[in-house]
Design a protein around this motif. Structure first.
Motif, short mmCIF file in Angstrom:
data_model
loop_
_atom_site.label_atom_id
_atom_site.label_comp_id
_atom_site.label_asym_id
_atom_site.label_seq_id
_atom_site.Cartn_x
_atom_site.Cartn_y
_atom_site.Cartn_z
N GLY A 158 -13.80 -4.27 20.25
CA GLY A 158 -13.25 -4.76 21.20
C GLY A 158 -14.03 -4.73 22.27
N LYS A 159 -15.20 -4.17 22.27
CA LYS A 159 -16.04 -4.86 23.88
C LYS A 159 -17.38 -6.02 22.72
CE LYS A 159 -16.72 -0.12 25.14
NZ LYS A 159 -17.51 0.88 25.78
N LYS A 160 -16.54 -6.33 21.71
CA LYS A 160 -18.00 -7.80 21.11
C LYS A 160 -19.07 -7.13 21.45
CE LYS A 160 -14.24 -11.31 21.50
NZ LYS A 160 -14.07 -11.61 19.57
N ASN A 161 -19.39 -5.45 20.96
CA ASN A 161 -20.57 -5.51 20.86
C ASN A 161 -21.44 -5.16 19.85
OD1 ASN A 161 -20.60 -2.64 21.43
ND2 ASN A 161 -20.56 -3.44 23.77
N CYS A 162 -22.54 -4.98 19.73
CA CYS A 162 -22.68 -3.63 18.30
C CYS A 162 -24.51 -3.08 18.41
CB CYS A 162 -23.52 -4.47 16.82
SG CYS A 162 -24.87 -5.97 17.24
N GLU A 163 -24.64 -1.60 18.64
CA GLU A 163 -25.65 -1.43 18.66
C GLU A 163 -27.43 -1.31 17.81
OE1 GLU A 163 -25.29 2.24 21.27
OE2 GLU A 163 -22.95 1.12 22.12
N VAL A 164 -28.08 -1.23 17.89
CA VAL A 164 -29.06 -0.89 17.15
C VAL A 164 -29.75 0.64 17.29
CG1 VAL A 164 -29.29 -3.16 16.53
CG2 VAL A 164 -30.83 -2.17 17.97
N ARG A 165 -30.58 0.84 15.97
CA ARG A 165 -31.25 2.40 16.42
C ARG A 165 -31.97 1.80 16.51
NH1 ARG A 165 -29.27 2.42 11.41
NH2 ARG A 165 -27.88 3.99 10.69
N GLY A 166 -32.87 2.99 17.79
CA GLY A 166 -34.24 2.09 18.59
C GLY A 166 -33.63 1.42 19.85
N HIS A 167 -32.48 1.31 20.56
CA HIS A 167 -32.57 0.66 21.44
C HIS A 167 -31.88 1.13 22.45
CE1 HIS A 167 -33.15 -3.47 23.66
NE2 HIS A 167 -32.01 -3.33 23.95
N ASN A 168 -31.86 0.86 23.83
CA ASN A 168 -30.28 1.82 24.37
C ASN A 168 -29.45 1.30 24.15
OD1 ASN A 168 -31.85 4.28 24.23
ND2 ASN A 168 -33.68 3.33 26.01
N HIS A 169 -28.65 0.25 24.85
CA HIS A 169 -28.49 -1.44 24.95
C HIS A 169 -27.57 -1.66 24.42
CE1 HIS A 169 -29.77 -0.57 29.52
NE2 HIS A 169 -31.43 -0.88 28.98
N PRO A 170 -26.51 -2.10 24.04
CA PRO A 170 -25.35 -2.70 23.02
C PRO A 170 -25.89 -4.84 23.27
CG PRO A 170 -24.09 -1.90 24.76
CD PRO A 170 -25.20 -1.48 25.42
N LEU A 171 -25.83 -4.95 22.33
CA LEU A 171 -26.06 -6.56 21.65
C LEU A 171 -24.44 -6.89 21.68
CD1 LEU A 171 -29.03 -6.32 19.13
CD2 LEU A 171 -29.28 -6.47 21.46
N PRO A 172 -24.61 -8.38 22.74
CA PRO A 172 -23.60 -8.90 22.45
C PRO A 172 -22.87 -9.69 20.66
CG PRO A 172 -24.50 -9.82 23.72
CD PRO A 172 -25.94 -8.96 23.66
N PHE A 173 -22.12 -9.92 20.52
CA PHE A 173 -21.86 -10.72 19.43
C PHE A 173 -20.66 -12.15 19.86
CE2 PHE A 173 -18.93 -7.26 17.86
CZ PHE A 173 -18.18 -8.02 17.44
N SER A 174 -20.80 -13.15 19.50
CA SER A 174 -19.93 -13.95 20.26
C SER A 174 -18.83 -14.48 19.09
CB SER A 174 -20.84 -15.29 20.99
OG SER A 174 -21.15 -16.12 19.46
N LYS A 175 -18.06 -14.98 19.46
CA LYS A 175 -17.02 -15.57 18.77
C LYS A 175 -17.24 -15.79 17.90
CE LYS A 175 -12.05 -17.54 19.28
NZ LYS A 175 -10.81 -18.09 19.84
N THR A 176 -17.90 -17.47 17.95
CA THR A 176 -18.88 -17.98 16.78
C THR A 176 -18.81 -17.76 15.74
OG1 THR A 176 -19.72 -19.28 18.65
CG2 THR A 176 -20.21 -20.09 17.26
N TYR A 177 -19.59 -16.11 15.93
CA TYR A 177 -20.56 -15.22 14.64
C TYR A 177 -19.60 -13.81 14.66
CZ TYR A 177 -23.95 -18.60 16.31
OH TYR A 177 -25.15 -19.69 15.67
N THR A 178 -18.69 -13.95 15.24
CA THR A 178 -17.44 -12.95 14.23
C THR A 178 -17.50 -12.34 13.08
OG1 THR A 178 -16.51 -12.89 16.66
CG2 THR A 178 -15.45 -11.84 14.78
N ALA A 179 -17.60 -13.90 12.41
CA ALA A 179 -17.59 -13.79 11.19
C ALA A 179 -18.54 -13.06 10.26
CB ALA A 179 -17.39 -15.08 9.92
N ASN A 180 -19.85 -13.54 10.77
CA ASN A 180 -20.96 -12.68 10.44
C ASN A 180 -20.76 -11.40 10.45
OD1 ASN A 180 -22.13 -15.19 9.95
ND2 ASN A 180 -23.51 -14.95 11.26
N VAL A 181 -20.37 -10.82 11.67
CA VAL A 181 -20.02 -9.17 12.12
C VAL A 181 -19.75 -8.68 10.96
CG1 VAL A 181 -19.38 -7.64 13.95
CG2 VAL A 181 -21.07 -10.04 14.77
N LYS A 182 -18.31 -9.44 10.48
CA LYS A 182 -16.92 -9.09 9.63
C LYS A 182 -17.21 -8.77 8.70
CE LYS A 182 -13.32 -10.29 12.27
NZ LYS A 182 -11.76 -10.85 12.45
#
Length: 193
Positions: A158-182
């Motif tokens: 929904g927010k088009k972001n993901c979070e990684v362990r050890g980092h406090n801020h979410p990382l955005p993902f773009s429409k172009t790379y949504t297939a990678n995230v899926k």
């Protein structure tokens, strides 16, 4: 203009005579010393010279799909796994453990490597150049971001972001790379209980 030359990981050689075994194999060993060789022939008798040269990847016709898969898996298992990436900054060289990298962020013609324990290291190359060098577990999620998939703990479509362990801020993902995230989501879902 720089020429970028990549060495193959695997070379498949088709051999018809025993004279070709010595000639072609020696040539490949000189030109591509790090490459693995897979020798294919219609003649089972060529297996002996191949084994004599300490080469164990030989297949004779007919070849089944399962035999090819087993052979490729054994070749892959023999490949040394790279655990570090070397970064050059001016006259300084740093070697970073791949498992310490959380994500990469593009910054013009440099790339920032965000590491565990809130550390950050800058490399003097583009994100695209590092993408070619890093293993598959590093995935592009945005024009400016690449993430270590082993460190992702949350994906918010929904927010088009993901979070990684050890980092406090979410990382955005773009429409172009949504297939990678899926794809990443499916991999993580498959590995989960």
């Amino acid at each position: 203009m720089s020429s970028h030359f990549q060495t193959p990981d695997l070379i498949c050689l088709y051999l018809h005579t025993s004279a070709q075994v010595d000639e072609k194999v020696r040539h490949c060993q000189v030109v591509y010393p790090q490459a693995r060789l897979l020798l294919i022939s219609p003649h089972q008798a060529l297996a002996y010279p191949v084994v004599k040269m300490n080469l164990f990847n030989f297949m004779a016709f007919p070849i089944s799909t399962e035999a090819i898969q087993r052979c490729l898996q054994s070749i892959k298992a023999m490949q040394p796994q790279k655990r570090y990436i070397g970064l050059r900054t001016y006259k300084d060289f740093k070697y970073i453990k791949l498992s310490d990298i959380l994500f990469l962020k593009a910054d013009n013609n440099t790339t920032e490597f965000y590491l565990q324990k809130q550390k950050k290291v800058c490399g003097f190359n583009t994100l695209k150049a590092y993408q070619k060098r890093l293993p598959e577990k590093f995935m592009r999620i945005h024009k400016s971001y690449m993430v270590n998939t082993a460190k992702v703990w949350r994906i918010h479509f929904g927010k088009k972001n993901c979070e990684v362990r050890g980092h406090n801020h979410p990382l955005p993902f773009s429409k172009t790379y949504t297939a990678n995230v899926k794809t990443l989501h499916k991999q993580l879902e498959h590995a989960s209980f």
